[in-house]
Design an enzyme around this catalytic site. Sequence first.
Site, PDB file in Angstrom:
ATOM      1  N   HIS A   1       4.807 -15.972 -36.685  1.00  0.00           N
ATOM      2  CA  HIS A   1       3.368 -16.213 -36.778  1.00  0.00           C
ATOM      3  C   HIS A   1       2.907 -16.039 -38.216  1.00  0.00           C
ATOM      4  CE1 HIS A   1       4.163 -12.007 -35.679  1.00  0.00           C
ATOM      5  NE2 HIS A   1       3.124 -11.678 -36.430  1.00  0.00           N
TER       6      HIS A   1
ATOM      7  N   HIS B   1      -0.442 -14.825 -40.147  1.00  0.00           N
ATOM      8  CA  HIS B   1      -1.782 -14.238 -40.084  1.00  0.00           C
ATOM      9  C   HIS B   1      -2.676 -15.037 -41.027  1.00  0.00           C
ATOM     10  CE1 HIS B   1      -0.596 -10.206 -38.340  1.00  0.00           C
ATOM     11  NE2 HIS B   1       0.579 -10.583 -38.820  1.00  0.00           N
TER      12      HIS B   1
HETATM   13  P1  AMP Z   1       3.033  -8.574 -36.975  1.00  0.00           P
HETATM   14  O1  AMP Z   1       2.919  -7.078 -37.095  1.00  0.00           O
HETATM   15  O2  AMP Z   1       3.018  -9.310 -38.260  1.00  0.00           O
HETATM   16  O3  AMP Z   1       4.216  -8.941 -36.097  1.00  0.00           O
HETATM   17  O4  AMP Z   1       1.696  -9.034 -36.240  1.00  0.00           O
HETATM   18  C1  AMP Z   1       1.515  -9.005 -34.880  1.00  0.00           C
HETATM   19  C2  AMP Z   1       0.037  -9.129 -34.629  1.00  0.00           C
HETATM   20  O5  AMP Z   1      -0.139  -9.531 -33.290  1.00  0.00           O
HETATM   21  C3  AMP Z   1      -0.751  -7.836 -34.815  1.00  0.00           C
HETATM   22  O6  AMP Z   1      -1.750  -8.023 -35.813  1.00  0.00           O
HETATM   23  C4  AMP Z   1      -1.355  -7.585 -33.433  1.00  0.00           C
HETATM   24  O7  AMP Z   1      -2.664  -7.075 -33.502  1.00  0.00           O
HETATM   25  C5  AMP Z   1      -1.323  -8.957 -32.814  1.00  0.00           C
HETATM   26  N1  AMP Z   1      -1.209  -8.993 -31.359  1.00  0.00           N
HETATM   27  C6  AMP Z   1      -0.311  -8.362 -30.587  1.00  0.00           C
HETATM   28  N2  AMP Z   1      -0.505  -8.666 -29.281  1.00  0.00           N
HETATM   29  C7  AMP Z   1      -1.555  -9.529 -29.240  1.00  0.00           C
HETATM   30  C8  AMP Z   1      -2.264 -10.204 -28.200  1.00  0.00           C
HETATM   31  N3  AMP Z   1      -1.924 -10.046 -26.917  1.00  0.00           N
HETATM   32  N4  AMP Z   1      -3.292 -11.013 -28.535  1.00  0.00           N
HETATM   33  C9  AMP Z   1      -3.660 -11.167 -29.828  1.00  0.00           C
HETATM   34  N5  AMP Z   1      -3.038 -10.556 -30.858  1.00  0.00           N
HETATM   35  C10 AMP Z   1      -2.003  -9.752 -30.584  1.00  0.00           C
END
Ligand code: AMP
Length: 142
Positions: free
Chosen positions: A100, A102
């Site tokens: 993903h 951000h």
């Molecule tokens: P990373 O730490 O770069 O892997 O980012 C993962 C992101 O996913 C974090 O910012 C979380 O807040 C977000 N996240 C995790 N679960 C969900 C969800 N169910 N819906 C929306 N965002 C999520």
Amino acid sequence: MSDQCVFCEIVAGKVPHAKVFEDDMTYAFMDINPASDGHLLVVPKRHSKDLLEIPADDLTAVTLTAQRIAKTAIKELGADGVNLLNCCGADAWQTVFHFHLHVVPRYVDKAKDRLVLPWQPGVSGYADTITALADQLSPALD
Ligand code: AMP
Ligand code: ZN
């Protein structure tokens, strides 16, 4: 779709989320733990674990969607700038193992913006070390 992957479940509509955009290859939704107002995530619909595994066409599509959303965030949310962030590997802060990007809109108004720079700008590294690392990487990319 990968088993037990929350982002695959979001793309499939099996987990509640705030959808922002989708096209053939990508899907964008709001981050539940936003670093700023409008912080969202862009994912490929096809599961890839991380930056090292994602195929070029998915990476291209996700990046173009992120650019499109960045422009929209500036126009519609009045953002003053945007950060794109990818974390690759647990030691690099990756917590969800479906690639993903951000998209973090940035604001002069800190009431809307909780993101802080994780390293000290303006602190120089050692020139010899920087050059040695470049000399190590460069031949491996030929
Ligand atoms: P990373 O730490 O770069 O892997 O980012 C993962 C992101 O996913 C974090 O910012 C979380 O807040 C977000 N996240 C995790 N679960 C969900 C969800 N169910 N819906 C929306 N965002 C999520
Ligand atoms: Zn997935």
